[in-house]
Enzyme design. Structure first.
Site, mmCIF file in Angstrom:
data_model
loop_
_atom_site.group_PDB
_atom_site.id
_atom_site.type_symbol
_atom_site.label_atom_id
_atom_site.label_comp_id
_atom_site.label_asym_id
_atom_site.label_seq_id
_atom_site.Cartn_x
_atom_site.Cartn_y
_atom_site.Cartn_z
ATOM 1 N N ASP A 98 0.880 -1.176 0.000
ATOM 2 C CA ASP A 98 0.000 0.000 0.000
ATOM 3 C C ASP A 98 0.916 1.225 0.000
ATOM 4 O OD1 ASP A 98 -1.607 2.145 0.593
ATOM 5 O OD2 ASP A 98 -2.777 1.113 2.124
ATOM 6 N N HIS A 131 19.133 11.718 -17.375
ATOM 7 C CA HIS A 131 17.791 11.543 -17.937
ATOM 8 C C HIS A 131 17.817 11.505 -19.459
ATOM 9 C CE1 HIS A 131 15.016 12.981 -14.440
ATOM 10 N NE2 HIS A 131 15.739 11.924 -14.151
#
Ligand code: MEV
Length: 433
Positions: A287, A385
């Protein structure tokens, strides 16, 4: 439309659909297709379930029409408490997995990253309102601690037989804007479960008894996501020569200090930690909303939002890092029980308890944080990136997945990662073929 009421007159459609949950998946898709003008290709996409079969998905949530896949990757190089791990990570953000693996390599020496977790104690809360003389009643609750804990434990004999269960009780009198109220906390050892179900059931079980004792009304009966009795503590050591020298180590120390003084920076610093933690949480079926809520509440525990980790230089100029945060994770029950990839992730990790899983996740968080800070204080994070960005740009510009690698390489080499250039390069490659 079948079962549709309460029309939106501007579109002639309505999202108010009675009994949507009772329909078959095919019927749901039919309504969806009509509402959102889906074509056959769209519907075929919804039919791709990946590793999760429709019947599994339908046991997890309501109104299911498909399952969504995210990249599932493995981060190598982790040595935690002297044990080697390959760590499954599910995430959409480029560079996160590579960064975690690199930082894990830097902290591998000796026993590697050291990570300890407390007993898996979750807090269940019952909030009582309308209590007269709340301080007096708070003591009356405490006097009945044994009886209340026994009542709580009667709702989960299995947990108790395995050594878990409600172990302690605390009472707080709150001064709310609507007057005084009482918060009763039960401290429950949930063993290898995340624990929400067990704790919530116990809260609901003891609430009527607490009402009897206090004459008040139990308005809330649920666990707290500020799981500050279920903490992981991690430390890691990096030689300065491995991260580019003393200057870089000092800059990382500065970055850490700045985060302690600036909540705007602390939020981003902690986001970097959560990049790693949530990626493992997704891979292992946790969760993750509970983990996020707990992490940020813990970061604010002093009344000021601070970073979950700290980096300092040693007298030798090396770098040491520590991280402390709550981690409510489970290796049994919930999604772990039903999701085939979550089960597989636990097998890949080879963890034998919820505490070991928390130790691994904390270690990934620290590694992720180190990687982000190292990049930020040196070349910046954009370079890392760029490679994956160039690849996805190439695909967007029309490259096949086979061509994309080559196109990305050229764009990167030229330092011209643009859509226009990607299109030109694709054309050139195709002509040369
Ligand atoms: C980006 O997803 C995470 C970072 O912003 C973390 C940080 O700034 O420490 C790079």
């Amino acid at each position: 439309m079948n079962g549709v009421i309460d029309m939106d007159t501007s579109t002639g459609k309505s999202s108010r659909i009675q009994g949507f949950h009772k329909l078959s998946r095919e019927e749901r898709i039919k309504i969806l297709a009509e509402f959102s003008n889906l074509n056959n290709e769209d519907i075929e996409l919804l039919d791709k379930w990946g590793a999760m079969e429709s019947k599994v998905a339908e046991t997890m949530i309501e109104n299911v029409v498909s399952a969504m896949s995210y990249p599932y990757a493995i981060a190598p190089n982790f040595r935690i408490n002297g044990k080697d791990y390959l760590v499954p990570m599910v995430i959409e953000e480029p560079s996160v997995v590579a960064a975690a693996s690199n930082a894990a390599r830097l902290m591998r020496e000796g026993e590697g990253i050291i990570s300890i977790a407390t007993e898996p104690i979750m807090i269940g809360q019952i909030h009582l309102i309308g209590v007269t003389n709340p301080d007096y009643k708070a003591q009356m609750i405490l006097e009945r601690k044994k009886e209340i804990l026994e009542l709580a434990n009667s709702s989960d004999q299995v947990l108790v037989s395995l050594g878990g269960g409600a172990k302690d009780l605390e009472v707080r009198v709150l001064d709310t804007e609507k007057g005084k109220s009482i918060a009763v906390h039960i401290l429950v050892n949930v063993l290898d479960a995340m624990g929400a179900n067990a704790v919530n059931t116990m809260c609901e079980k003891i609430a009527p008894r607490l009402e009897d004792i206090t004459g008040g009304r139990a308005v809330l009966r649920i666990l707290s996501n500020l799981a500050d009795r279920r903490i992981v503590r991690v430390r890691g050591y990096v030689k300065s020569e491995d991260i580019g020298g003393r200057d870089i180590a000092e800059r990382i120390e500065w970055a850490s200090a700045i985060a302690f003084s600036d909540p705007y920076r602390a939020a981003t610093h902690n986001k970097g930690i959560m990049n790693g933690i949530i990626a493992v949480a997704l891979a292992t079926g946790q969760d993750h909303r509970a983990i996020e809520a707990g992490a940020h509440a813990y970061a604010s525990r002093t009344g000021r939002y601070i970073p979950l980790s700290k980096w300092e230089t040693t007298p030798e100029g090396d770098l040491v890092g520590t991280l402390e945060m709550p981690l409510a994770v489970g290796t049994v029950g919930g999604t772990v029980r039903v999701h085939p990839l979550a089960k597989l992730s636990l097998k890949i990790l080879g963890v034998s308890s919820s505490r070991e899983l928390a130790q691994v996740m904390g270690a990934v968080g620290l590694a992720q944080n180190l990687a982000a800070l190292r990049a930020l204080v040196s070349e910046g994070i954009q370079r890392g990136h760029m490679k994956l960005h160039a690849k996805s740009l190439a695909v967007m510009a029309g490259a096949s997945y086979e061509e994309a690698e080559k196109v990305a390489e050229i764009l990167e080499k030229e330092g011209n990662v643009t859509f226009k250039r990607a299109k030109e390069v694709i054309e050139k490659i195709r002509q040369e073929r």
